[in-house]
Scaffold this motif. Structure first.
Motif, PDB file in Angstrom:
ATOM      1  N   THR A  26       0.830  -1.201   0.000  1.00  0.00           N
ATOM      2  CA  THR A  26       0.000   0.000   0.000  1.00  0.00           C
ATOM      3  C   THR A  26       0.871   1.260   0.000  1.00  0.00           C
ATOM      4  N   VAL A  27       0.253   2.361  -0.419  1.00  0.00           N
ATOM      5  CA  VAL A  27       0.903   3.674  -0.342  1.00  0.00           C
ATOM      6  C   VAL A  27      -0.078   4.656   0.260  1.00  0.00           C
ATOM      7  N   SER A  28       0.462   5.763   0.755  1.00  0.00           N
ATOM      8  CA  SER A  28      -0.370   6.833   1.290  1.00  0.00           C
ATOM      9  C   SER A  28      -0.700   7.807   0.155  1.00  0.00           C
ATOM     10  N   PRO A  29      -1.898   8.401   0.173  1.00  0.00           N
ATOM     11  CA  PRO A  29      -2.239   9.383  -0.871  1.00  0.00           C
ATOM     12  C   PRO A  29      -1.336  10.616  -0.841  1.00  0.00           C
ATOM     13  N   ASP A  30      -0.674  10.865   0.303  1.00  0.00           N
ATOM     14  CA  ASP A  30       0.202  12.036   0.439  1.00  0.00           C
ATOM     15  C   ASP A  30       1.617  11.788  -0.081  1.00  0.00           C
ATOM     16  N   MET A  31       1.927  10.536  -0.371  1.00  0.00           N
ATOM     17  CA  MET A  31       3.278  10.214  -0.851  1.00  0.00           C
ATOM     18  C   MET A  31       3.509  10.873  -2.221  1.00  0.00           C
ATOM     19  N   THR A  32       4.750  11.233  -2.533  1.00  0.00           N
ATOM     20  CA  THR A  32       5.010  11.831  -3.852  1.00  0.00           C
ATOM     21  C   THR A  32       5.072  10.724  -4.914  1.00  0.00           C
ATOM     22  N   ILE A  33       4.908  11.136  -6.166  1.00  0.00           N
ATOM     23  CA  ILE A  33       4.985  10.177  -7.272  1.00  0.00           C
ATOM     24  C   ILE A  33       6.401   9.582  -7.336  1.00  0.00           C
ATOM     25  N   ALA A  34       7.422  10.414  -7.017  1.00  0.00           N
ATOM     26  CA  ALA A  34       8.805   9.902  -7.008  1.00  0.00           C
ATOM     27  C   ALA A  34       8.931   8.761  -5.990  1.00  0.00           C
ATOM     28  N   GLU A  35       8.327   8.930  -4.805  1.00  0.00           N
ATOM     29  CA  GLU A  35       8.375   7.863  -3.785  1.00  0.00           C
ATOM     30  C   GLU A  35       7.597   6.640  -4.246  1.00  0.00           C
ATOM     31  N   LEU A  36       6.459   6.880  -4.914  1.00  0.00           N
ATOM     32  CA  LEU A  36       5.659   5.763  -5.446  1.00  0.00           C
ATOM     33  C   LEU A  36       6.479   4.954  -6.449  1.00  0.00           C
ATOM     34  N   VAL A  37       7.137   5.671  -7.387  1.00  0.00           N
ATOM     35  CA  VAL A  37       7.950   4.995  -8.410  1.00  0.00           C
ATOM     36  C   VAL A  37       9.030   4.149  -7.739  1.00  0.00           C
ATOM     37  N   ALA A  38       9.690   4.705  -6.721  1.00  0.00           N
ATOM     38  CA  ALA A  38      10.733   3.957  -6.007  1.00  0.00           C
ATOM     39  C   ALA A  38      10.135   2.686  -5.395  1.00  0.00           C
ATOM     40  N   GLY A  39       8.941   2.806  -4.828  1.00  0.00           N
ATOM     41  CA  GLY A  39       8.277   1.644  -4.215  1.00  0.00           C
ATOM     42  C   GLY A  39       7.910   0.585  -5.246  1.00  0.00           C
ATOM     43  N   LEU A  40       7.355   1.022  -6.391  1.00  0.00           N
ATOM     44  CA  LEU A  40       6.960   0.069  -7.438  1.00  0.00           C
ATOM     45  C   LEU A  40       8.182  -0.690  -7.952  1.00  0.00           C
ATOM     46  N   VAL A  41       9.294   0.061  -8.125  1.00  0.00           N
ATOM     47  CA  VAL A  41      10.508  -0.564  -8.668  1.00  0.00           C
ATOM     48  C   VAL A  41      11.142  -1.514  -7.647  1.00  0.00           C
ATOM     49  N   THR A  42      11.312  -1.048  -6.409  1.00  0.00           N
ATOM     50  CA  THR A  42      12.028  -1.889  -5.433  1.00  0.00           C
ATOM     51  C   THR A  42      11.193  -3.104  -5.031  1.00  0.00           C
ATOM     52  N   ARG A  43       9.862  -2.966  -4.993  1.00  0.00           N
ATOM     53  CA  ARG A  43       9.026  -4.115  -4.614  1.00  0.00           C
ATOM     54  C   ARG A  43       8.625  -4.943  -5.837  1.00  0.00           C
ATOM     55  N   ASN A  44       9.003  -4.467  -7.026  1.00  0.00           N
ATOM     56  CA  ASN A  44       8.765  -5.222  -8.261  1.00  0.00           C
ATOM     57  C   ASN A  44       7.283  -5.537  -8.488  1.00  0.00           C
ATOM     58  N   VAL A  45       6.430  -4.516  -8.307  1.00  0.00           N
ATOM     59  CA  VAL A  45       4.991  -4.679  -8.556  1.00  0.00           C
ATOM     60  C   VAL A  45       4.519  -3.569  -9.489  1.00  0.00           C
ATOM     61  N   GLY A  46       3.322  -3.778 -10.091  1.00  0.00           N
ATOM     62  CA  GLY A  46       2.815  -2.808 -11.057  1.00  0.00           C
ATOM     63  C   GLY A  46       1.770  -1.865 -10.490  1.00  0.00           C
ATOM     64  N   ALA A  47       1.294  -2.153  -9.275  1.00  0.00           N
ATOM     65  CA  ALA A  47       0.257  -1.293  -8.692  1.00  0.00           C
ATOM     66  C   ALA A  47       0.268  -1.415  -7.174  1.00  0.00           C
ATOM     67  N   MET A  48      -0.242  -0.394  -6.519  1.00  0.00           N
ATOM     68  CA  MET A  48      -0.396  -0.444  -5.063  1.00  0.00           C
ATOM     69  C   MET A  48      -1.762   0.125  -4.691  1.00  0.00           C
ATOM     70  N   VAL A  49      -2.317  -0.411  -3.615  1.00  0.00           N
ATOM     71  CA  VAL A  49      -3.584   0.108  -3.105  1.00  0.00           C
ATOM     72  C   VAL A  49      -3.261   1.357  -2.281  1.00  0.00           C
ATOM     73  N   VAL A  50      -4.058   2.405  -2.458  1.00  0.00           N
ATOM     74  CA  VAL A  50      -3.839   3.663  -1.726  1.00  0.00           C
ATOM     75  C   VAL A  50      -4.705   3.646  -0.464  1.00  0.00           C
TER      76      VAL A  50
END
Ligand code: AMP
Length: 142
Positions: free
Chosen positions: A16-40
């Motif tokens: 999951t991600v927080s709605p307040d997280m930046t897109i840069a942080e989201l991209v880092a999360g998607l890449v490091t966790r190797n997933v294509g989507a996260m629930v907000v």
């Protein structure tokens, strides 16, 4: 096969991600966790879903400045969900009709997992392999 069986094999964890997280942080999360989507998720519970496609769309529309914007700006709020009792066939139909590759699993209002199109393909392959083994055993053993 039911969604509950898929979750038993892959686990019930949901990234999951927080709605307040930046897109840069989201991209880092998607890449490091190797997933294509996260629930907000915010303090009230799930409020949306965000996938790599949302990042690409916003990059195309707004350029790299979008990396400083918030997940809330690009997430989808009308989330298509399924339940553990649904069949994989029903889920495949949902993915096709709604053109989504990730579907959160909700059980009695609680988020209990997420199934991706990759999980559906893996499940189908295992079913086909089991059927093939069964047929081969039937033919060779009579
Ligand atoms: P995806 O194909 O899953 O990468 O997502 C494509 C688009 O659909 C993106 O705009 C996502 O935010 C959105 N999306 C992904 N999964 C869902 C879902 N379960 N319900 C609603 N929208 C979704």
């Amino acid at each position: 096969m039911k969604i509950a069986d898929v979750l038993r094999n892959k686990g019930a964890g949901v990234l999951t991600v927080s709605p307040d997280m930046t897109i840069a942080e989201l991209v880092a999360g998607l890449v490091t966790r190797n997933v294509g989507a996260m629930v907000v998720v915010d303090a009230t519970g799930p409020v949306g879903i965000v996938s790599e496609r949302d990042v690409l769309r916003s990059l195309h529309s707004h350029g790299v400045d979008v990396l400083d914007r918030r997940v809330a700006d690009i997430m989808t709020t009308q989330v298509v969900t399924c339940t553990p009792a649904d069949s994989v066939d029903v889920l495949s139909g949902l993915m096709t009709t709604n053109r989504v590759r990730h579907v959160p699993v909700v059980d009695g209002g609680a988020l209990t997992g997420i199934v991706s199109i990759g999980d559906v393909v893996k499940t189908r392959m295992e079913e086909l392999e089991a059927q093939q083994e069964h047929l081969e055993a039937y033919i060779t053993q009579g």
